[in-house]
Design a protein around this motif. Structure first.
Motif, mmCIF file in Angstrom:
data_model
loop_
_atom_site.group_PDB
_atom_site.id
_atom_site.type_symbol
_atom_site.label_atom_id
_atom_site.label_comp_id
_atom_site.label_asym_id
_atom_site.label_seq_id
_atom_site.Cartn_x
_atom_site.Cartn_y
_atom_site.Cartn_z
ATOM 1 N N SER A 65 -16.361 -0.824 -3.393
ATOM 2 C CA SER A 65 -15.455 -0.202 -4.367
ATOM 3 C C SER A 65 -16.092 -0.175 -5.755
ATOM 4 O O SER A 65 -16.551 -1.207 -6.261
ATOM 5 C CB SER A 65 -14.142 -1.003 -4.401
ATOM 6 O OG SER A 65 -13.560 -0.929 -5.693
ATOM 7 N N ASN A 96 -14.477 0.169 -8.490
ATOM 8 C CA ASN A 96 -13.639 -0.637 -9.387
ATOM 9 C C ASN A 96 -14.099 -2.093 -9.376
ATOM 10 O O ASN A 96 -14.039 -2.779 -10.399
ATOM 11 C CB ASN A 96 -12.166 -0.533 -8.976
ATOM 12 C CG ASN A 96 -11.536 0.789 -9.402
ATOM 13 O OD1 ASN A 96 -11.804 1.284 -10.491
ATOM 14 N ND2 ASN A 96 -10.702 1.358 -8.546
ATOM 15 N N THR A 144 -5.921 -6.564 2.246
ATOM 16 C CA THR A 144 -5.235 -6.826 0.968
ATOM 17 C C THR A 144 -3.734 -6.548 1.079
ATOM 18 O O THR A 144 -3.027 -6.565 0.069
ATOM 19 C CB THR A 144 -5.818 -5.952 -0.167
ATOM 20 O OG1 THR A 144 -5.646 -4.564 0.180
ATOM 21 C CG2 THR A 144 -7.290 -6.249 -0.388
ATOM 22 N N ARG A 145 -3.287 -6.304 2.307
ATOM 23 C CA ARG A 145 -1.856 -6.005 2.502
ATOM 24 C C ARG A 145 -1.163 -7.078 3.329
ATOM 25 O O ARG A 145 -0.050 -6.889 3.782
ATOM 26 C CB ARG A 145 -1.706 -4.634 3.189
ATOM 27 C CG ARG A 145 -2.316 -3.474 2.410
ATOM 28 C CD ARG A 145 -1.575 -3.231 1.125
ATOM 29 N NE ARG A 145 -2.232 -2.216 0.301
ATOM 30 C CZ ARG A 145 -1.566 -1.281 -0.363
ATOM 31 N NH1 ARG A 145 -0.267 -1.219 -0.308
ATOM 32 N NH2 ARG A 145 -2.214 -0.420 -1.124
ATOM 33 N N GLY A 198 -1.191 -5.279 -3.741
ATOM 34 C CA GLY A 198 -1.974 -5.128 -2.510
ATOM 35 C C GLY A 198 -3.322 -4.456 -2.680
ATOM 36 O O GLY A 198 -3.800 -3.783 -1.762
ATOM 37 N N ARG A 199 -3.947 -4.645 -3.825
ATOM 38 C CA ARG A 199 -5.231 -3.964 -4.057
ATOM 39 C C ARG A 199 -6.241 -4.913 -4.696
ATOM 40 O O ARG A 199 -5.877 -5.900 -5.317
ATOM 41 C CB ARG A 199 -5.034 -2.753 -4.979
ATOM 42 C CG ARG A 199 -4.287 -1.612 -4.293
ATOM 43 C CD ARG A 199 -4.031 -0.459 -5.255
ATOM 44 N NE ARG A 199 -3.501 0.703 -4.547
ATOM 45 C CZ ARG A 199 -2.230 0.871 -4.231
ATOM 46 N NH1 ARG A 199 -1.328 -0.030 -4.559
ATOM 47 N NH2 ARG A 199 -1.840 1.953 -3.579
ATOM 48 N N ILE A 200 -7.504 -4.550 -4.527
ATOM 49 C CA ILE A 200 -8.577 -5.236 -5.236
ATOM 50 C C ILE A 200 -9.184 -4.240 -6.219
ATOM 51 O O ILE A 200 -8.970 -3.034 -6.064
ATOM 52 C CB ILE A 200 -9.662 -5.781 -4.250
ATOM 53 C CG1 ILE A 200 -9.997 -4.755 -3.152
ATOM 54 C CG2 ILE A 200 -9.168 -7.061 -3.610
ATOM 55 C CD1 ILE A 200 -10.861 -3.709 -3.564
ATOM 56 N N PRO A 201 -9.912 -4.664 -7.253
ATOM 57 C CA PRO A 201 -10.311 -6.031 -7.553
ATOM 58 C C PRO A 201 -9.191 -6.846 -8.180
ATOM 59 O O PRO A 201 -8.318 -6.307 -8.866
ATOM 60 C CB PRO A 201 -11.442 -5.846 -8.559
ATOM 61 C CG PRO A 201 -11.075 -4.581 -9.282
ATOM 62 C CD PRO A 201 -10.462 -3.704 -8.243
ATOM 63 N N GLU A 246 -6.262 -5.182 -11.763
ATOM 64 C CA GLU A 246 -6.720 -4.008 -12.519
ATOM 65 C C GLU A 246 -8.141 -4.239 -13.054
ATOM 66 O O GLU A 246 -8.384 -5.108 -13.895
ATOM 67 C CB GLU A 246 -5.769 -3.626 -13.665
ATOM 68 C CG GLU A 246 -4.427 -3.085 -13.196
ATOM 69 C CD GLU A 246 -4.529 -1.772 -12.431
ATOM 70 O OE1 GLU A 246 -5.432 -0.961 -12.699
ATOM 71 O OE2 GLU A 246 -3.691 -1.571 -11.526
ATOM 72 N N SER A 247 -9.041 -3.387 -12.560
ATOM 73 C CA SER A 247 -10.464 -3.549 -12.876
ATOM 74 C C SER A 247 -10.741 -3.587 -14.374
ATOM 75 O O SER A 247 -11.496 -4.431 -14.866
ATOM 76 C CB SER A 247 -11.267 -2.405 -12.230
ATOM 77 O OG SER A 247 -10.796 -1.139 -12.665
ATOM 78 N N GLN A 288 -9.000 5.802 -15.985
ATOM 79 C CA GLN A 288 -8.032 5.502 -14.933
ATOM 80 C C GLN A 288 -7.100 6.673 -14.628
ATOM 81 O O GLN A 288 -6.521 6.736 -13.549
ATOM 82 C CB GLN A 288 -7.196 4.282 -15.330
ATOM 83 C CG GLN A 288 -7.962 2.975 -15.211
ATOM 84 C CD GLN A 288 -8.112 2.507 -13.769
ATOM 85 O OE1 GLN A 288 -7.143 2.152 -13.115
ATOM 86 N NE2 GLN A 288 -9.329 2.522 -13.254
HETATM 87 N N1 LIG Z 1 -6.261 0.854 -10.911
HETATM 88 C C1 LIG Z 1 -6.774 -0.131 -10.008
HETATM 89 C C2 LIG Z 1 -7.069 0.542 -8.659
HETATM 90 C C3 LIG Z 1 -7.193 -0.496 -7.545
HETATM 91 C C4 LIG Z 1 -7.407 0.186 -6.200
HETATM 92 O O1 LIG Z 1 -6.901 1.299 -5.938
HETATM 93 N N2 LIG Z 1 -8.136 -0.505 -5.346
HETATM 94 C C5 LIG Z 1 -8.453 0.041 -4.050
HETATM 95 C C6 LIG Z 1 -9.961 -0.023 -3.802
HETATM 96 S S1 LIG Z 1 -10.860 0.785 -5.093
HETATM 97 C C7 LIG Z 1 -7.766 -0.782 -2.973
HETATM 98 O O2 LIG Z 1 -7.614 -1.985 -3.108
HETATM 99 N N3 LIG Z 1 -7.343 -0.158 -1.869
HETATM 100 C C8 LIG Z 1 -6.788 -0.864 -0.750
HETATM 101 C C9 LIG Z 1 -5.371 -0.529 -0.495
HETATM 102 O O3 LIG Z 1 -4.783 0.257 -1.247
HETATM 103 O O4 LIG Z 1 -4.852 -1.059 0.491
HETATM 104 C C10 LIG Z 1 -8.026 -0.783 -10.588
HETATM 105 O O5 LIG Z 1 -8.688 -0.159 -11.426
HETATM 106 O O6 LIG Z 1 -8.327 -1.939 -10.236
#
Ligand SMILES: N[C@@H](CCC(=O)N[C@@H](CS)C(=O)NCC(=O)O)C(=O)O
Length: 206
Positions: free
Chosen positions: A13, A15, A42-43, A55-58, A69-70, A102
């Motif tokens: 990723s 981010n 991540t879920r 539910g997201r990384i980073p 939030e990156s 973003q």
């Molecule tokens: N705005 C967030 C975006 C985070 C994001 O969308 N992460 C994605 C990977 S780049 C993710 O975790 N996707 C997995 C999911 O949605 O289950 C940031 O900049 O950190």
């Protein structure tokens, strides 16, 4: 920084790469924990309860606190370093580019890269397929704006590298993976070369 920093991430990723690149630039060590987002890691109830309810990384773990939030994670790591300008206008202008990234850049260029390289055209549903053309147009508009901005300047803000450059570099330098033609943007090419030849630079795969 006294507390241990742990980056919860998916290495492919952009981010997450932003956060690693920021840490390398300021010489801060990061411990890394990998999650496979393609398998929904991540879920899980544990991740949602403990790491990030979104539910997201980073996610940057600072001691026992978790910062999602990156761009916020980059800001935390770079606080007090030359990557964040001391001049109030330049500091706000840096944030302007990070918010712009973003809203106008990442949702188009990064999303198309993810759809084309990781999900694949055949597996994309009809709803996403219909979004390819508008996202491509918006991605091209973002690259054109960046190229115009960089015509007479080396960096996005002021006269040295800031977080604006790092946050924009992450997905711009792999935009070709989303079928954007970077050769059309000579000022972006020059700026990417400046980023990549910086002595503290780390590559995406490192
Ligand atoms: N705005 C967030 C975006 C985070 C994001 O969308 N992460 C994605 C990977 S780049 C993710 O975790 N996707 C997995 C999911 O949605 O289950 C940031 O900049 O950190």
């Amino acid at each position: 920084m006294t507390e241990k920093l742990i980056l919860h991430e998916y290495a492919a990723s952009g981010n997450c790469y932003k956060v690693r690149l920021t840490a390398a630039q300021v010489g801060v060590p990061l411990e890394r924990r990998e999650y496979d987002i393609m398998k929904g890691e991540t879920r899980t109830p544990e991740f949602l309860a403990k790491v990030d309810a979104n539910g997201r990384i980073p996610v940057l773990q600072i001691g026992d606190r978790f910062l999602a939030e990156s761009n916020a994670a980059c800001f935390y790591i770079a606080d007090g370093s030359p990557l964040i300008p001391s001049d109030p206008f330049d500091r706000a202008d840096m944030l302007r580019w990070m918010f712009w990234e973003q809203y106008h850049h990442e949702p188009n260029i990064a999303t198309l890269r993810f759809w084309l390289q990781y999900i694949g055209l055949d597996a994309l549903g009809e709803v996403r397929r219909l979004q390819i053309v508008p996202k491509r147009q918006a991605g091209i508009a973002a690259l054109e704006l960046m190229d115009r901005h960089l015509t007479n300047r080396d960096w996005f803000v002021g006269d040295s590298m800031t977080l604006a450059d790092i946050c924009l570099f992450a997905y711009t330098h792999v935009a070709d993976e989303a079928d954007f033609d970077l050769e059309l943007y000579p000022s972006i090419i020059g700026w990417m070369e400046r980023m990549m030849t910086d002595p503290r630079h780390v590559a995406f795969g490192d």
